[in-house]
Design a protein around this motif. Structure first.
Motif, short mmCIF file in Angstrom:
data_model
loop_
_atom_site.label_atom_id
_atom_site.label_comp_id
_atom_site.label_asym_id
_atom_site.label_seq_id
_atom_site.Cartn_x
_atom_site.Cartn_y
_atom_site.Cartn_z
N THR A 188 24.32 -10.36 45.92
CA THR A 188 23.07 -10.79 46.48
C THR A 188 22.48 -12.00 45.70
O THR A 188 22.04 -12.92 46.35
N TRP A 189 22.64 -11.83 44.47
CA TRP A 189 22.15 -13.02 43.52
C TRP A 189 23.10 -14.05 43.85
O TRP A 189 22.56 -15.22 43.63
N PHE B 297 29.60 -14.36 40.77
CA PHE B 297 28.39 -14.46 40.41
C PHE B 297 28.33 -15.55 39.23
O PHE B 297 27.34 -16.73 39.41
N TRP C 15 19.19 -9.65 50.25
CA TRP C 15 19.20 -8.26 49.88
C TRP C 15 19.79 -7.27 51.08
O TRP C 15 20.59 -6.48 50.69
N ALA D 172 15.43 -13.97 48.80
CA ALA D 172 16.07 -12.79 48.06
C ALA D 172 15.96 -11.49 48.90
O ALA D 172 16.77 -10.88 48.89
N ILE E 44 14.61 -9.37 43.53
CA ILE E 44 15.93 -8.68 43.56
C ILE E 44 15.79 -7.30 42.48
O ILE E 44 15.93 -5.99 42.88
N SER E 45 15.01 -7.59 41.47
CA SER E 45 14.69 -6.14 40.59
C SER E 45 13.80 -5.35 41.47
O SER E 45 14.06 -3.99 41.47
N CYS F 143 22.04 -16.06 46.87
CA CYS F 143 20.91 -16.81 46.46
C CYS F 143 21.11 -18.10 45.79
O CYS F 143 20.41 -19.27 45.95
N ASN F 144 22.03 -18.00 44.79
CA ASN F 144 22.33 -19.23 44.09
C ASN F 144 23.04 -19.98 44.72
O ASN F 144 22.88 -21.43 44.66
N ILE G 202 13.49 -15.12 42.37
CA ILE G 202 14.56 -14.61 43.07
C ILE G 202 14.91 -13.34 41.98
O ILE G 202 15.14 -12.01 42.40
N ILE G 203 15.03 -13.43 40.74
CA ILE G 203 14.91 -12.34 39.88
C ILE G 203 13.94 -11.29 40.02
O ILE G 203 14.30 -9.97 39.96
#
Length: 342
Positions: free
Chosen positions: A108-109, A33, A223, A219, A162-163, A112-113, A158-159
């Motif tokens: 997952t993050w 990450f 996920w 995202a 995902i949250s 996306c990055n 994205i944040i």
């Protein structure tokens, strides 16, 4: 005080099992990450450097820009991140399998990055926000938010997504069954906040609408890709047991797991023939055509045979392979007779 301390200790070690395997996989996820986040920042700097000057080049036409009035409250986008991210961190750390869920979120993050690294600088957009700042150099050492040209796709969104997905997939089961209505209210609130935050990003002209929409798709897709990979190649194969089952060989502390198992047992008990294989004193499973004939006389009792419809089935004809051309397994006992199905 001592009983409280013991309960907290039990609660902690029922969720966190620090072994060489769990520590290695957790730090590996953190490292992946961190690397993707760093190189995404580098590529965002490149995108900013290459971005056309929006005081000279016209901004792209955007339908929601025409419908939503412009605001200059960029701090609201960062506040929206905090409002969704902070409770999600709390949920992850207090989950029944915190290290497992943490690695799932981070990977997952990171995925996306990685996708954003390939898209943010490949096509240059004039930034939709007036007064943004361009990165002029030092791509590897410059760190800033809301720079010009950092468009495709929205990292803030994205944040948000995902949250919201963490709460949808893992927050619902944290509520006892009698409070599941409260779980639905929480999920509706989280998704309302997620979508509302996306509109704040658009209203601030921090991103074009297409940047926000693509972030939702990526995202969500990533996920569920990671969910499938974790379920299929880790849980189903019994890997990383220190992370998937940190409570060890003891009873599963997750209430929803107990409810699911109880529901499965009730379902199988209500229809044992459907869920159990055909078995007669150790006789193995039979082919569908043979099953139909056996059903005509389940006990294989010669006294109930119909006159003129008796047939003899050799033990070698019972197909235990479940497939054509496989060698049958001979069941125990002598040949028996039964009636043809009418």
């Amino acid at each position: 005080m001592a009983p409280t301390k013991e309960r907290l200790k039990k609660w902690f070690f029922q969720r966190y099992k620090f072994t060489r395997q769990s520590i290695f996989f957790t730090f590996l996820s953190i490292a992946i990450f961190a690397l993707t986040l760093y190189f995404m920042n580098v590529m965002a700097n490149v995108a900013s450097y290459l971005s056309p000057d929006n005081t000279i080049n016209p901004k792209l036409t955007d339908r929601l820009f025409e419908a939503i009035p412009s605001i200059t409250l960029l701090w609201l986008t960062d506040l929206a991140d905090a409002l969704l991210f902070a409770p999600t961190v709390l949920l992850v750390l207090t989950h029944y399998r915190p290290l497992y869920l943490l690695c799932k979120v981070l990977l997952t993050w990171a995925l996306c990055n990685l996708m954003r690294i390939t898209t943010v600088a490949i096509t240059s957009f004039p930034d939709p926000r007036a007064g943004c700042q361009h990165t002029v150099g030092e791509f590897f050492t410059t760190f800033q938010l809301h720079r010009c040209g950092d468009c495709m796709f929205s990292g803030h969104t994205i944040i948000f997504v995902i949250s919201a997905l963490v709460w949808t997939s893992h927050g619902y089961h944290r509520f006892p069954r009698r409070y599941r209505w409260l779980a639905w209210i929480c999920m509706l609130f989280v998704w309302a906040l997620c979508i509302g935050s996306a509109f704040i990003v658009i209203a601030n002209r921090a991103h074009y609408t297409v940047d926000v929409l693509v972030a939702f798709y990526i995202a969500g897709g990533n996920w569920y890709i990671l969910t499938y990979l974790f379920d299929r190649y880790i849980e189903d194969k019994g890997r990383l047991r220190d992370m998937t089952h940190p409570w060890g060989s003891g009873p599963d502390p997750r209430p929803h797991a107990h409810e699911r198992e109880a529901h499965r047992q009730r379902h199988e008990a209500s229809d044992p023939e459907k869920h159990g294989a055909y078995q007669d004193e150790g006789v193995c499973d039979v082919a569908p055509s043979q099953q139909q004939e056996y059903d005509a006389n389940p006990g294989h009792d010669p006294d109930v045979l119909r006159s003129g419809n008796e047939i003899e089935v050799e033990p070698s004809s019972v197909d235990c392979s479940g497939g054509e051309g496989s060698e049958p397994v001979q069941p125990p006992g002598e040949p028996y007779t039964h009636s043809k199905s009418q």
